[in-house]
Design a protein around this motif. Structure first.
Motif, PDB file in Angstrom:
ATOM      1  N   ILE A 132      35.082  41.776  39.889  1.00  0.00           N
ATOM      2  CA  ILE A 132      33.648  41.968  40.049  1.00  0.00           C
ATOM      3  C   ILE A 132      33.470  42.902  41.045  1.00  0.00           C
ATOM      4  N   SER A 133      33.257  43.886  40.742  1.00  0.00           N
ATOM      5  CA  SER A 133      31.686  44.903  41.276  1.00  0.00           C
ATOM      6  C   SER A 133      29.948  44.444  40.974  1.00  0.00           C
ATOM      7  N   GLY A 185      37.426  36.588  48.540  1.00  0.00           N
ATOM      8  CA  GLY A 185      37.229  37.327  49.370  1.00  0.00           C
ATOM      9  C   GLY A 185      35.577  38.428  49.186  1.00  0.00           C
ATOM     10  N   LEU A 187      34.452  42.144  49.083  1.00  0.00           N
ATOM     11  CA  LEU A 187      34.438  43.645  49.794  1.00  0.00           C
ATOM     12  C   LEU A 187      32.983  44.523  50.002  1.00  0.00           C
ATOM     13  N   GLY A 203      31.836  43.462  46.158  1.00  0.00           N
ATOM     14  CA  GLY A 203      33.319  43.815  45.215  1.00  0.00           C
ATOM     15  C   GLY A 203      33.671  42.286  45.049  1.00  0.00           C
TER      16      GLY A 203
HETATM   17  C1  BTN Z   1      38.943  40.311  51.000  1.00  0.00           C
HETATM   18  O1  BTN Z   1      40.216  41.371  51.365  1.00  0.00           O
HETATM   19  O2  BTN Z   1      38.957  38.990  51.154  1.00  0.00           O
HETATM   20  C2  BTN Z   1      37.909  40.987  49.779  1.00  0.00           C
HETATM   21  C3  BTN Z   1      38.632  41.133  48.413  1.00  0.00           C
HETATM   22  C4  BTN Z   1      37.957  41.892  47.756  1.00  0.00           C
HETATM   23  C5  BTN Z   1      38.747  42.141  46.238  1.00  0.00           C
HETATM   24  C6  BTN Z   1      37.638  42.726  45.083  1.00  0.00           C
HETATM   25  S1  BTN Z   1      38.093  42.618  43.590  1.00  0.00           S
HETATM   26  C7  BTN Z   1      36.872  43.062  42.838  1.00  0.00           C
HETATM   27  C8  BTN Z   1      36.747  44.793  43.229  1.00  0.00           C
HETATM   28  N1  BTN Z   1      37.151  45.553  43.566  1.00  0.00           N
HETATM   29  C9  BTN Z   1      38.463  45.311  44.591  1.00  0.00           C
HETATM   30  O3  BTN Z   1      39.097  46.829  43.982  1.00  0.00           O
HETATM   31  N2  BTN Z   1      38.157  44.891  45.218  1.00  0.00           N
HETATM   32  C10 BTN Z   1      36.902  44.040  45.085  1.00  0.00           C
END
Ligand code: BTN
Length: 321
Positions: A132-133, A185, A187, A203
């Protein structure tokens, strides 16, 4: 009104319902109802048609916007875009934000072909996970933008606890763990100017029914619970937990900080933090109100770290101070 959501609500009574009855209830023509039912079938809903009417036999666990039409939230999830697969929801959400999409809008994908994680890592995004974003436009200083990720990690941990009674914990800066294993996680990507945030895209990636990549220290809800769970139910709860906290970001962030501290797996531990300039080891003392980590170094000085990659060095929590 999202007609497909309304049709499903009627069919979820479990009874066989005639096209005529649905059409009267929703004040929509029978032909339109028939068309919506065909689309639902194409999307994986098993709906039997007989001379008596329609009978819903099976619902796919996919995150179609009409599954969320009954959500009562102030800001988060008022609008949902859903894709079967995209390179990354971050890029889709950024494009929407650039075109002036409202804050609270969610971009959901069932899978991503170029999912990305923090620090330039890949985020493997196969079906069964949650991707999800979230577009946010908090009226706070750019230096406080981390608050959005802190809030999101608390909301994820609370959702996991609320639905499955699992002891989910937050790890600085924005991971969610079960025990020592990462389950999700966040982002954050943003567009800011000197003193305003145009938007933050939060994200969120969570291992739900997917088997996380064969890496050390990862887990999923399926692994923890011992069976597949409803991603629709998870997402509804997550939206609710995010929505409850979003209004606190500006003036009542201390409430979220209090929750983060009590859920923290990082505080009180010996940690290693790698930043763009440094590699530091010390005790994680606290986080401040822009989400920076306060690290007590071996020489007793306290270092404030805004961003970095953190490794927990010892299993046990240690008293500090
Ligand atoms: C991390 O590195 O822990 C963060 C991960 C974030 C992943 C999410 S999935 C939805 C959104 N789209 C992406 O490409 N990344 C974030």
């Amino acid at each position: 009104m999202e007609i497909k959501g309304e049709i499903l609500r009627i069919l979820r009574s479990g009874k066989v319902v005639s096209g005529e009855e649905i059409s009267k209830k929703l004040e929509v023509s029978r032909v339109a109802i028939w068309k919506h039912i065909q689309t639902l079938k194409e999307h994986g809903y098993v709906i039997q048609s007989s001379p008596k009417g329609y009978h819903l036999v099976k619902t796919p666990d996919l995150l179609f916007p009409w599954e969320f039409s009954k959500i009562k939230s102030e800001v988060i999830g008022k609008k949902i875009y859903h894709f079967m697969d995209v390179p990354s929801t971050m890029d889709v959400a950024r494009d929407f934000a650039e075109r002036g999409e409202k804050e609270g809008t969610l971009v959901i994908a069932e899978a991503q072909t170029k999912g990305r994680g923090r620090l330039g890592r890949d985020w493997i995004s196969i079906e069964g996970g949650l991707y999800i974003s979230l577009i946010l436009k908090p009226k706070i200083k750019p230096s406080y933008a981390h608050r959005a990720t802190i809030m999101s990690s608390v909301a994820i941990a609370k959702t996991i606890d609320r639905l499955y009674n699992l002891d989910a914990r937050v790890k600085w800066p924005n991971d969610v763990l079960i025990g020592e294993n990462k389950i999700g996680g966040i982002l954050a990507e943003m567009k800011t100017e000197m003193d305003i945030i145009h938007y933050v895209i939060a994200g969120i990636g969570i291992n739900i029914n997917n088997d996380p990549p064969e890496k050390e220290n990862t887990t999923s809800i399926k692994k923890e619970v011992g069976k597949e769970v409803s991603r629709v139910e998870f997402t509804k709860s997550l939206v609710d937990e995010l929505d409850k906290r979003y209004s606190l970001i500006k003036n009542k962030f201390h409430h979220i900080l209090r929750e983060w501290r009590s859920l923290s797996s990082t505080l009180g531990r010996l940690v290693k933090v790698v930043t763009t300039e440094d590699e530091l080891e010390g005790y994680a003392l606290d986080i401040d109100d822009n989400g920076s980590l306060l690290l007590k170094l071996r020489d007793d000085t306290i270092k404030r770290i805004f961003a970095g990659d953190c490794t927990h060095l010892r299993k046990k929590h240690i008293r500090i101070g």
